[in-house]
Design an enzyme around this catalytic site. Structure first.
Site, PDB file in Angstrom:
ATOM      1  N   GLU A   2       0.795  12.472 156.338  1.00  0.00           N
ATOM      2  CA  GLU A   2       1.007  13.808 156.897  1.00  0.00           C
ATOM      3  C   GLU A   2       0.510  14.890 155.942  1.00  0.00           C
ATOM      4  O   GLU A   2       1.027  15.014 154.827  1.00  0.00           O
ATOM      5  CB  GLU A   2       2.491  14.039 157.178  1.00  0.00           C
ATOM      6  CG  GLU A   2       2.784  15.417 157.745  1.00  0.00           C
ATOM      7  CD  GLU A   2       4.268  15.674 157.947  1.00  0.00           C
ATOM      8  OE1 GLU A   2       4.608  16.556 158.742  1.00  0.00           O
ATOM      9  OE2 GLU A   2       5.084  14.971 157.301  1.00  0.00           O
TER      10      GLU A   2
ATOM     11  N   GLN B  92       4.903  16.199 165.536  1.00  0.00           N
ATOM     12  CA  GLN B  92       6.112  16.958 165.241  1.00  0.00           C
ATOM     13  C   GLN B  92       5.854  18.439 165.487  1.00  0.00           C
ATOM     14  O   GLN B  92       4.715  18.872 165.630  1.00  0.00           O
ATOM     15  CB  GLN B  92       6.551  16.744 163.793  1.00  0.00           C
ATOM     16  CG  GLN B  92       6.968  15.313 163.478  1.00  0.00           C
ATOM     17  CD  GLN B  92       7.344  15.121 162.025  1.00  0.00           C
ATOM     18  OE1 GLN B  92       6.778  15.750 161.134  1.00  0.00           O
ATOM     19  NE2 GLN B  92       8.286  14.233 161.756  1.00  0.00           N
TER      20      GLN B  92
ATOM     21  N   GLU C 210      11.289  18.804 164.326  1.00  0.00           N
ATOM     22  CA  GLU C 210      11.558  18.874 162.890  1.00  0.00           C
ATOM     23  C   GLU C 210      11.673  20.349 162.495  1.00  0.00           C
ATOM     24  O   GLU C 210      10.896  20.860 161.703  1.00  0.00           O
ATOM     25  CB  GLU C 210      10.461  18.175 162.086  1.00  0.00           C
ATOM     26  CG  GLU C 210      10.883  17.929 160.639  1.00  0.00           C
ATOM     27  CD  GLU C 210       9.777  17.326 159.789  1.00  0.00           C
ATOM     28  OE1 GLU C 210      10.068  16.465 158.953  1.00  0.00           O
ATOM     29  OE2 GLU C 210       8.608  17.722 159.963  1.00  0.00           O
TER      30      GLU C 210
END
Length: 251
Positions: A134, A195, A231
């Site tokens: 990520e 996310q 998130e």
């Protein structure tokens, strides 16, 4: 209809992880994910998942020592990095987590990239589960090795493991690169998880600079099936969730 996963690294953090799983189920989430669950016995997490029927989509490798943010791109720390990877995979096996996010850490330069790629190759070879990387934005994580989706794509292509994928966080991409919808389309073949949170404050998705009504509708149009990871940071123990019904209907 778009479905959502509660990231329990940010949501319901005032209670033990098994209780947070039950809270996510009661709130209507279709899945959960977490950051570092290792202080909770994996068997207890599995019991809560079985009781609620929620899948665990993913978890992170440990950050390392205080002040660190991952180990996998740190030259000379290979043994620690691989121990963290093996620990995460073992925990994921018990709770049946879909993915393991391998955290790179604070590093730069060719040696860091080589270390990262070697450790990612190790991770991908140890499991059939998805291994995620990520990019983190430079405002929240200055000095983090992985900062852009183009850099992530180069690394994924270089490692060449079929189970190595990109964690596409709309929040981080929005803060660093912008043009989230175009990036989603372009990177879809290598995305393993999506996310979201508002930009720039990382709050709920019904505020801020990004138009999540448009983003979620676009994600649905791409045929994405996996729950999207919520998130975002909540200022209250009970996170604001009014956006779920409104935005889920868009897909």
């Amino acid at each position: 209809m778009i479905r959502f996963s509660a990231n329990l690294g940010f949501l319901w953090t005032d209670r033990p992880l098994p209780d947070a799983i039950h809270a996510a189920h009661a709130a209507g989430f279709a899945a959960v994910e977490c950051h570092w669950p290792y202080d909770t016995p994996a068997a207890d997490v599995r019991t809560a998942l079985d009781a609620t029927g929620l899948p665990m989509l993913g978890l992170n490798t440990l950050r390392g020592q205080p002040g660190e943010n991952g180990l996998a791109a740190l030259e000379g720390r290979e043994a620690e990095a691989r121990a963290a990877i093996d620990q995460a995979i073992a925990y994921a096996d018990v709770v049946d987590a879909g993915a393991v996010h391998v955290m790179a850490g604070f590093a730069s330069g060719p040696a860091a990239r080589q270390a990262f790629e070697r450790n990612l190759g190790h991770a991908a070879s140890q499991t059939d589960r998805t291994i995620l990387i990520e990019p983190l934005n430079r405002h929240d994580a200055p000095g983090y090795f992985l900062t852009t989706t183009d850099q992530a794509r180069e690394i994924i292509e270089s490692v060449g493991a079929p189970n190595l994928k990109l964690m596409f966080d709309c929040y981080h991409v929005g803060r660093t690169e912008g043009d989230v919808i175009t990036r989603l389309t372009d990177l879809l073949p290598i995305i393993g998880h999506i996310q979201f949170a508002s930009v720039p404050d990382r709050g709920p998705p019904d505020q801020g600079e990004l138009n999540y009504a448009a983003i979620f509708a676009h994600v649905a149009s791409l045929g994405w099936q996996t729950p999207l990871g919520a998130e975002f940071k909540s200022e209250t123990p009970e996170p604001p969730l009014g956006w779920m019904t409104r935005l889920a209907a868009l897909g």
